[in-house]
Write an enzyme that holds these catalytic residues in place. Structure first.
Site, PDB file in Angstrom:
ATOM      1  N   LYS A  13       0.837  -1.203   0.000  1.00 19.23           N
ATOM      2  CA  LYS A  13       0.000   0.000   0.000  1.00 19.23           C
ATOM      3  C   LYS A  13       0.871   1.252   0.000  1.00 19.23           C
ATOM      4  O   LYS A  13       0.618   2.194  -0.740  1.00 19.23           O
ATOM      5  CB  LYS A  13      -0.813   0.080   1.308  1.00 19.23           C
ATOM      6  N   ASP A  70      -8.270   1.695   4.651  1.00 22.38           N
ATOM      7  CA  ASP A  70      -8.758   0.348   4.926  1.00 22.38           C
ATOM      8  C   ASP A  70      -9.387  -0.158   3.635  1.00 22.38           C
ATOM      9  O   ASP A  70     -10.231   0.511   3.041  1.00 22.38           O
ATOM     10  CB  ASP A  70      -9.773   0.307   6.066  1.00 22.38           C
ATOM     11  N   SER A  71      -8.938  -1.294   3.195  1.00 24.99           N
ATOM     12  CA  SER A  71      -9.333  -1.745   1.869  1.00 24.99           C
ATOM     13  C   SER A  71      -9.550  -3.245   1.854  1.00 24.99           C
ATOM     14  O   SER A  71      -9.250  -3.944   2.824  1.00 24.99           O
ATOM     15  CB  SER A  71      -8.260  -1.330   0.855  1.00 24.99           C
TER      16      SER A  71
HETATM   17  P1  ITT Z   1      -2.755  -1.672   7.403  1.00 24.22           P
HETATM   18  O1  ITT Z   1      -4.016  -1.916   8.191  1.00 24.22           O
HETATM   19  O2  ITT Z   1      -1.549  -1.599   8.271  1.00 24.22           O
HETATM   20  O3  ITT Z   1      -2.888  -0.518   6.453  1.00 24.22           O
HETATM   21  P2  ITT Z   1      -3.441  -4.209   6.144  1.00 24.22           P
HETATM   22  O4  ITT Z   1      -2.795  -5.031   5.071  1.00 24.22           O
HETATM   23  O5  ITT Z   1      -3.820  -4.902   7.427  1.00 24.22           O
HETATM   24  O6  ITT Z   1      -2.474  -2.951   6.455  1.00 24.22           O
HETATM   25  P3  ITT Z   1      -6.238  -3.720   5.544  1.00 24.22           P
HETATM   26  O7  ITT Z   1      -6.730  -4.141   6.880  1.00 24.22           O
HETATM   27  O8  ITT Z   1      -6.822  -2.479   4.917  1.00 24.22           O
HETATM   28  O9  ITT Z   1      -4.668  -3.469   5.537  1.00 24.22           O
HETATM   29  O10 ITT Z   1      -6.418  -4.945   4.540  1.00 24.22           O
HETATM   30  C1  ITT Z   1      -6.334  -4.764   3.182  1.00 24.22           C
HETATM   31  C2  ITT Z   1      -6.126  -6.091   2.492  1.00 24.22           C
HETATM   32  O11 ITT Z   1      -6.936  -6.125   1.313  1.00 24.22           O
HETATM   33  C3  ITT Z   1      -4.692  -6.228   2.032  1.00 24.22           C
HETATM   34  O12 ITT Z   1      -3.887  -6.847   3.010  1.00 24.22           O
HETATM   35  C4  ITT Z   1      -4.860  -7.060   0.751  1.00 24.22           C
HETATM   36  O13 ITT Z   1      -5.006  -8.409   1.095  1.00 24.22           O
HETATM   37  C5  ITT Z   1      -6.198  -6.573   0.209  1.00 24.22           C
HETATM   38  N1  ITT Z   1      -5.997  -5.449  -0.724  1.00 24.22           N
HETATM   39  C6  ITT Z   1      -6.359  -4.142  -0.536  1.00 24.22           C
HETATM   40  N2  ITT Z   1      -5.994  -3.373  -1.573  1.00 24.22           N
HETATM   41  C7  ITT Z   1      -5.388  -4.200  -2.445  1.00 24.22           C
HETATM   42  C8  ITT Z   1      -4.775  -3.981  -3.697  1.00 24.22           C
HETATM   43  O14 ITT Z   1      -4.673  -2.781  -4.234  1.00 24.22           O
HETATM   44  N3  ITT Z   1      -4.243  -5.035  -4.316  1.00 24.22           N
HETATM   45  C9  ITT Z   1      -4.302  -6.270  -3.771  1.00 24.22           C
HETATM   46  N4  ITT Z   1      -4.837  -6.562  -2.583  1.00 24.22           N
HETATM   47  C10 ITT Z   1      -5.388  -5.520  -1.912  1.00 24.22           C
END
Ligand code: ITT
Length: 193
Positions: A13, A70-71
């Site tokens: 990210k 958050d994604s």
């Molecule tokens: P932070 O909370 O520290 O930002 P995280 O990886 O835990 O990191 P999230 O809770 O937002 O973040 O989870 C997002 C997940 O969704 C991420 O780990 C990927 O598995 C998926 N994801 C989100 N955006 C993506 C993208 O652009 N390409 C591929 N997978 C994505």
């Protein structure tokens, strides 16, 4: 120069975020670069709630302007799974296994029913207590196997019909132009000027 902390520990990210916000007249620091250590419990039910939890927690700790993303991936055939649990889906398994399992769960499902979207909520928390949140999505379909080495996470199985490839086959610049994260960050950028 204005300082903005991005409350994420996800390096995939962070690479995209730096490129998308590169023309902002501010120094964008990751939590690590800002020396912030926080074990944030993401117990919200929506992408927006979780983005706000992350941004507000780090803003309270630092007194700086803080952004958070958050994604996740919503697959229609799986009733929106893995959704807000995208990072936690199948625990610590490598993404090659997570991707293979999702493809397996869609075995025999025709193209028209493989629709999915990446969703991104970005929250901005300001030291005066204001919080601004935006959401954006990128529509696509779940592919039949992993393709491409760019991006991170679920990108290798996220097929973009208009481009005829997965988001892991796009360059980072191409992905950022159309992605959930690119759109959400460009929308919140106006609030930071
Ligand atoms: P932070 O909370 O520290 O930002 P995280 O990886 O835990 O990191 P999230 O809770 O937002 O973040 O989870 C997002 C997940 O969704 C991420 O780990 C990927 O598995 C998926 N994801 C989100 N955006 C993506 C993208 O652009 N390409 C591929 N997978 C994505």
């Amino acid at each position: 120069m204005k300082k903005i902390i991005f409350a994420t520990g996800n390096e995939g990210k962070m690479r995209e975020i730096r490129e998308i916000l590169s023309d902002l007249d501010a120094e964008v620091l990751s939590m690590k670069e800002a020396g912030v250590e926080a074990d944030i419990v993401e117990n919200g039910k929506t992408f927006e709630e979780n983005a706000q939890i992350k941004a507000k927690t780090v803003c309270a700790l630092t007194g700086e302007i803080v952004l958070a993303d958050d994604s996740g991936l919503e697959i229609d055939y799986l009733n929106g799974e893995p959704g807000v649990y995208s990072a936690r889906y199948m625990g610590d398994a490598p993404y090659s296994e997570k991707n293979a399992e999702l493809v397996r769960r869609l075995e025999g499902v025709p193209d028209g029913q493989r629709t999915a979207r990446f969703v991104c909520a970005v929250a901005a928390a300001f030291p005066d207590g204001r919080v601004k949140t935006v959401r954006a999505a990128m529509e696509g379909r779940i592919g039949y196997e992993e393709k491409g080495k760019n991006g991170f996470g679920y990108d290798p199985i996220f097929f973009l019909p208009e481009y005829g490839c997965t988001s892991a086959e796009l360059s980072m610049e191409e992905k950022n132009k159309i992605s959930h994260r690119g759109k959400a960050l460009r929308a919140i950028r106006e609030e930071l000027k």
